[in-house]
Design a protein around this motif. Structure first.
Motif, mmCIF file in Angstrom:
data_model
loop_
_atom_site.group_PDB
_atom_site.id
_atom_site.type_symbol
_atom_site.label_atom_id
_atom_site.label_comp_id
_atom_site.label_asym_id
_atom_site.label_seq_id
_atom_site.Cartn_x
_atom_site.Cartn_y
_atom_site.Cartn_z
ATOM 1 N N LEU A 9 0.390 -5.185 9.590
ATOM 2 C CA LEU A 9 -0.795 -4.942 10.412
ATOM 3 C C LEU A 9 -0.706 -5.644 11.757
ATOM 4 N N HIS A 10 0.523 -5.705 12.301
ATOM 5 C CA HIS A 10 0.688 -6.290 13.633
ATOM 6 C C HIS A 10 2.021 -5.842 14.205
ATOM 7 N N TRP A 37 -0.165 0.502 7.475
ATOM 8 C CA TRP A 37 0.353 0.138 8.796
ATOM 9 C C TRP A 37 -0.785 0.114 9.808
ATOM 10 N N ALA A 38 -0.627 -0.726 10.833
ATOM 11 C CA ALA A 38 -1.527 -0.714 11.991
ATOM 12 C C ALA A 38 -0.710 -0.971 13.248
ATOM 13 N N LEU A 39 -0.976 -0.216 14.292
ATOM 14 C CA LEU A 39 -0.421 -0.469 15.622
ATOM 15 C C LEU A 39 -1.428 -1.327 16.379
ATOM 16 N N THR A 40 -0.980 -2.495 16.897
ATOM 17 C CA THR A 40 -1.908 -3.446 17.518
ATOM 18 C C THR A 40 -1.441 -3.798 18.931
ATOM 19 N N ASP A 41 -1.457 -2.841 19.830
ATOM 20 C CA ASP A 41 -1.022 -3.118 21.200
ATOM 21 C C ASP A 41 -1.962 -4.094 21.890
ATOM 22 N N ALA A 61 -0.625 5.063 4.834
ATOM 23 C CA ALA A 61 -2.024 4.731 5.087
ATOM 24 C C ALA A 61 -2.094 3.973 6.416
ATOM 25 N N TYR A 62 -3.213 4.108 7.137
ATOM 26 C CA TYR A 62 -3.280 3.570 8.499
ATOM 27 C C TYR A 62 -4.628 2.917 8.771
ATOM 28 N N LEU A 63 -4.590 1.801 9.501
ATOM 29 C CA LEU A 63 -5.782 1.155 10.057
ATOM 30 C C LEU A 63 -5.640 1.081 11.569
ATOM 31 N N SER A 64 -6.688 1.420 12.289
ATOM 32 C CA SER A 64 -6.654 1.241 13.738
ATOM 33 C C SER A 64 -6.462 -0.240 14.050
ATOM 34 N N GLY A 65 -5.833 -0.518 15.195
ATOM 35 C CA GLY A 65 -5.541 -1.908 15.519
ATOM 36 C C GLY A 65 -5.457 -2.186 17.006
ATOM 37 N N ARG A 248 -1.366 -9.853 7.190
ATOM 38 C CA ARG A 248 0.104 -9.895 7.109
ATOM 39 C C ARG A 248 0.648 -8.937 8.163
ATOM 40 N N GLY A 249 1.511 -9.423 9.073
ATOM 41 C CA GLY A 249 2.061 -8.541 10.096
ATOM 42 C C GLY A 249 3.272 -9.141 10.758
ATOM 43 N N SER A 250 4.247 -8.303 11.049
ATOM 44 C CA SER A 250 5.529 -8.771 11.579
ATOM 45 C C SER A 250 5.464 -9.185 13.041
#
Length: 286
Positions: A9-10, A37-41, A61-65, A248-250
């Motif tokens: 999520l990152h 997954w989340a894209l967190t620009d 599955a996706y969460l806005s970020g 949790r996010g890379s």
């Protein structure tokens, strides 16, 4: 709700300072076993529609970020927002205001680098920018590596782009309260990103967590690409102490630059509430 073990999520795309498109990130996430997954620009949600569509195409599955830049105790802190409505007007306006300071800061960074004997850095950095409104230190660093001023990104930041070095230009970002309330007002959960990275005293860190919680923050990144194994345990403890969910996010930016790939982190320590459990109704199923 499904149980997600491999949630990432990152991460960042070309919409901020990453090098891959949302579609390429989705493919990479799927290949590495990511389930949620989340894209967190940075301060930007322009890639959310493409990311959600790409996640669906990959069966993710996706969460806005988003990752919002905040000034707290004279330090830049990042607050991740997850599961919000990307069409929320107040969030959009707040992010636009935060992005607005990056252009003048970039020009000042270029001026200082020129004084240090490195001309053309602004134009050089622009070659790496997918979104001109989000020109950042990372783009300048890529130029300095390309031109062999420095061997790698780490050397660039050590020598030029941190406080007290030529090429550093300070900027005052959003207030902590504003960032948290933009996220929660849009129906999302606010998360303190990679807390071990901040140069806070113990008292300052306690103040950050306390104020964050007071303003409605709900989570903290426990397992992230820049944390050590001992720091996973430290911030698992902080999550329990402050009643925060764990994320949790890379913090993945690039195959060439990031030390942690999408989907390759250890699992969250036990006895923590995963932040995505708070957002069950916000998860976009494939």
């Amino acid at each position: 709700m499904p149980t997600y073990l491999n949630a990432d999520l990152h991460c960042h795309s070309v919409f901020s300072d990453g090098t891959l498109t949302p579609e390429e990130l989705a493919v990479r996430a799927h290949a590495n076993g990511v389930e949620l997954w989340a894209l967190t620009d940075h301060d930007e949600i322009g890639g959310q529609q493409r990311a959600a569509a790409a996640a669906k195409a990959q069966g993710l599955a996706y969460l806005s970020g988003v990752e919002i830049s905040v000034t707290f105790a004279n330090e830049t802190v990042h607050i991740v927002g997850l599961g919000f409505d990307p069409a929320n007007a107040a969030l959009d306006a707040g992010l636009a205001q935060t992005r607005g300071g990056r252009g003048p800061r970039a020009l000042e960074m270029a001026r200082q680098l020129e004084l240090a004997g490195i001309p053309g850095s602004y134009e050089g950095a622009l070659r790496y920018v997918g979104n001109p409104a989000l020109i950042s230190r990372t783009h300048f660093a890529r130029f300095l590596v390309e031109t062999k001023v420095c061997r790698d990104m780490g050397e660039v930041f050590r020598k030029y782009l941190t406080e007290g070095k030529p090429g550093f230009a300070p900027h005052r970002w959003a207030r902590l309260q504003d960032a948290v309330q933009w996220i929660t007002g849009a129906g999302g959960a606010a998360v303190i990103a990679h807390p071990a990275r901040y140069r806070f005293t113990a008292n300052e860190e306690y103040a950050l967590f306390s104020e964050f919680k007071t303003h409605g923050g709900q989570g903290v990144e426990v397992v992230t690409g820049s944390h050590t194994a001992s720091e996973y345990l430290t911030y698992a403890g902080m999550a329990k102490e402050f009643g925060l969910a764990a994320s949790r996010g890379s913090d993945f930016h690039s195959p060439q630059e990031s030390r942690t790939d999408l989907g390759t982190l250890p699992l969250l320590p036990g006895a923590l509430t995963p932040v995505w459990e708070l957002l069950a109704e916000r998860v976009q199923q494939p």
